[in-house]
Structures are given as C-alpha cells and as structure tokens.
Design an enzyme around this catalytic site. Structure first.
Site, short mmCIF file in Angstrom:
data_model
loop_
_atom_site.label_atom_id
_atom_site.label_comp_id
_atom_site.label_asym_id
_atom_site.label_seq_id
_atom_site.Cartn_x
_atom_site.Cartn_y
_atom_site.Cartn_z
N ASP A 404 0.86 -1.18 0.00
CA ASP A 404 0.00 0.00 0.00
C ASP A 404 0.91 1.23 0.00
OD1 ASP A 404 -1.71 2.12 0.54
OD2 ASP A 404 -2.87 1.05 2.05
N HIS A 405 0.90 1.97 -1.12
CA HIS A 405 1.81 3.10 -1.27
C HIS A 405 1.45 4.26 -0.34
CE1 HIS A 405 5.09 5.14 -2.97
NE2 HIS A 405 4.94 4.81 -4.24
N ARG A 406 0.24 4.26 0.20
CA ARG A 406 -0.12 5.30 1.15
C ARG A 406 0.63 5.13 2.46
NH1 ARG A 406 -6.45 4.28 1.41
NH2 ARG A 406 -5.52 2.22 1.82
#
Length: 432
Positions: A404-406
């Site tokens: 998850d790049h967040r």
C-alpha cells in the site's frame, strides 16, 4: 436483571439482524448457551448468554434490525417472566415491544462464529414464492431492510423497492431478497411462449447462474475496495536450498512428537521476525493516519470450497516454529470445514499467500485491506547456478510483495524484502 445486548461483531458493524431465537421465554439459561442467531454483512453469528438464569423476556422479534448496544432480551431468576412482550413468533413488532426496550447494560454477551459457511441460509423453495413487483416502484419513505439484504440486493441488481418485506413492520429480509433473485432467474430462463401450431423450440443456454456464497460476496467486496488502493509490487528471488535442508532437520527432530513443519510455516515465522524488525511495514492505513501495530499477526490465505479465507496467527513473532506449525494446520482445517470464529479471522497485520503447491512460479497477490502488505510465494524451481566453478542446480523461489503506497514508499518496502530474503537464505536465524 441482566440485559442481553446486541454485540459489535466487526469494526464496521453498526447494527445486526436478529434472524432467529434459539431459546424461548421461561427456558433455563446457562452461561455460553446460544440464545439467538445474528446476521451481519459478513456472516451469521451465535449470540451466547453471559449469565446463568431464566430467560424472562424477549425484547425484539426475530427478523428485527437492532443497533449495537440495544437490549434484545433479559435474563433473571424467573420471577419476572414477561410473555406478553415481543416473541419470536410475532410477525410485527408492537408498540409494547418498543416500550420495553431497555438501555444498554454494562455486561455484554459473547458472540462467536457459528460457521463461516452459509449454514443459516434458507433452503431453496420447491416453488417460487410470490414476489410483489410494482409497475413503477415509488419509495414511500425510508427503505426498511437488513444490512445483509441490502448487500445481496446490490450484488444481484435487485431493486428493493419492488419487494414486499415479510419482516417486522414490512422489513425486507435476506429471505425476501433470495426469493426475488430466484424469481428473477426463473423469469430470465423461462421459454418464450409460441403459437400452438408452431413446432416446439429447443431452449439452450450458454451459461449457468451460480449463486454466490456469503464468503465469495464478502471477498468480492473487499477485493474491490483493495483495487482502489494505490499499490506497487517488489519481487525477490530466494535461494531456498538451505531452507529446505533446515526444514528436513527440524522435521526429523519433531518426528518423536508427531509434528511436522511446512515451508509455509517457515515463511510465516520468517515474516513475523522481519516485521518485528520493520514496524513501519507492520502497519495499515486508517482514515488519514498510519496505524503501526504493536502485535505481529500474520494472516495465511486458505482456499476453501466457498472461497478464500484468511485465518490469523496472532503474535507470530512470539511463537515457536512448532507452535506456528500446529496452529496453522488447525486453522486451515477449521477454514475448510467452515468452523473459524470471528476472532480467528480478525486482527491481521500482514498476510502471506502461497500458490507454490500448485506449481505457480510467481504471482502478485491483491492487498488484504487495511493491511499495508501481502507476500505472494511461488513454487521452488530448480535453477542452474555456478558455485565454486561448477554448474549446479539450486532451488529458487520468487516472492512478490504487494504494498500500500499510502503507508510505505519503495525504499522502505525494499529494505523489508531484502532482510526477509536474507533471513530465508540463513534459516537458522528464523528460530533465534
């Protein structure tokens, strides 16, 4: 007189449908007895008694939608039995029922999963029950439905305004929606009438409609949510020659106790150890903040006949390899028989998915929200490699991390995957 209240069965639950009473007014109740079945948008759960005594009053009728914390029944010593209030046989909730609703008590019942499989689903009727369909549906106010009915209706494209609810005060239940789905399927497959003089026309279909299980429906919803998450993939190739030899040594030492460790168990333990060293990966996204978890709970994807389930090995970083092996085997067995409890599927902070046993060399796994990472494990493949001037065959495994790049950036995730690869190639550190 203790009240039995509607418990919170999941983080997203706000209300539940009390679908069926298992006990009647006047019954003797023991702690742990199943009082009723509760339906949420995820599963059908058992509502267990928290106290001993006599069931003195039922405060809601079967089929009612009840907010979390609201009293549904009362247990006492049997001196205050009330039989003129709500009972499971009453078709419509009465004003007297509403008047007897008690405030939230401080004691709560324990809820456990009756079954992950749809054991409470109604059997298909022999004949399609009547469904009231208005020519031009017009909403007369708030649509009264259970959360499960709304969810199933949405997935099958059913307009709930066209259904006559059979629940209390006309509430649309899951059974009503299931009946509408059957009616819709029957109408779609019915042959078109032809003139009497015309020759009979054979009816053929190119596809078969397969009903969706609750597990499959929940999986579809969660993975659809997952696709909205900005994510990226990192792949590493692991030399598992020493890992395979290490597993053989461990199993030889455990032979006397009748236990056995799989390669998947080694991956669970290795991920747990590296997650402990990389707390930024043992995290999730939550409403604009990053949640770093204090416990390392590794989920293990298990394929079942009804769909994919992810039981969780809690505190995997604090458990021995033998304990993890025993626990994962037991959890997988419960998953395949539909016997996992809600607690055994909750609280995961990282997931692994292994398709190596199917001969899949590599793949990318879909994130299991809200977790920040999932590891996809492929099959061990013999690869030629030069060692000491000689060409030898070495077993290699491709592992792919979905992130998850967040929550994580590439460099942080790469450091985690690097350390995991090194640990798998030096397996003695897994047990230290």
């Amino acid at each position: 007189m203790p009240d039995v209240i509607m418990p919170r069965l999941s983080d997203t639950m706000e209300e539940g449908e009390l679908s069926r009473w298992m006990k009647q007014v006047g019954d003797e109740i023991h702690k742990g007895d199943v009082l009723a079945e509760i339906e949420t948008d995820k599963a059908t759960m058992d509502l267990e008694a928290f106290d001993n005594g006599v069931l003195e009053q039922l405060l809601v009728v079967a089929g009612s939608l009840v907010p979390i914390g609201e009293a549904v029944a009362r247990i006492g010593d049997g001196s205050n039995i009330v039989k003129d209030g709500a009972t499971p046989a009453a078709p419509v909730a009465t004003a007297a029922t509403a008047a007897t609703a008690a405030p939230v008590a401080t004691t709560a019942p324990v809820a456990t999963a009756a079954s992950v499989a749809d054991t409470a689903a109604p059997a298909a009727p022999a004949a399609v029950a009547p469904v009231v369909v208005a020519p031009a549906p017009v909403s007369t106010g708030e649509l009264r439905t259970s959360p499960l009915a709304r969810k199933i209706g949405r997935e099958h494209g059913i307009d709930l305004h066209t259904i006559a609810g059979t629940g209390p005060q006309g509430r649309i239940t899951r059974t009503d929606v299931d009946t509408a789905i059957l009616a819709q399927a029957s109408a779609a497959s019915a042959p078109v009438p032809v003139a009497a003089a015309a020759a009979p026309t054979a009816v053929s279909t190119d596809s078969v409609s397969v009903p969706v299980s609750r597990i499959r429906a929940v999986t579809a919803r969660r993975l659809t949510e997952s696709q909205a998450v900005p994510h990226f993939f990192l792949t590493s190739v692991v030399n598992v020659e020493r890992l395979v030899a290490f597993r053989a040594d461990v199993n030889a030492s455990l032979e006397t106790v009748g236990s056995k460790v799989s390669l998947n168990d080694l991956f669970v333990r290795a991920c747990a150890v590296v997650l402990r060293a990389h707390p930024e990966v043992n995290a999730s996204w939550g409403d604009g903040v990053i949640l770093r978890h204090n416990h390392v709970n590794v989920g293990v994807a298990v394929a079942t006949d009804d769909g994919l389930l992810v039981p969780v090995v809690a505190d995997a970083d604090q458990k021995s390899l033998a304990t993890i092996a025993t626990e994962t085997r037991a959890l997988a067995g419960l998953a395949r028989t539909g016997s996992l409890s809600l607690a055994q599927m909750s609280g995961g902070t990282f997931t692994i998915s292994n398709l190596g046993m199917f001969g899949i060399d590599s793949f990318t796994a879909v994130l299991n929200p809200p977790e920040a990472g999932i590891l996809a494990i492929g099959a061990a493949t013999e690869v030629p490699q030069v060692q000491g001037g000689q060409l030898v065959s070495v077993p290699m495994v491709k592992i792919t991390l979905t992130v998850d790049h967040r929550v994580l950036d590439g460099a942080v995730a790469a450091a985690f995957l690097r350390d995991l690869t090194q640990l798998l190639e030096e397996p003695l550190r897994i047990v230290l």
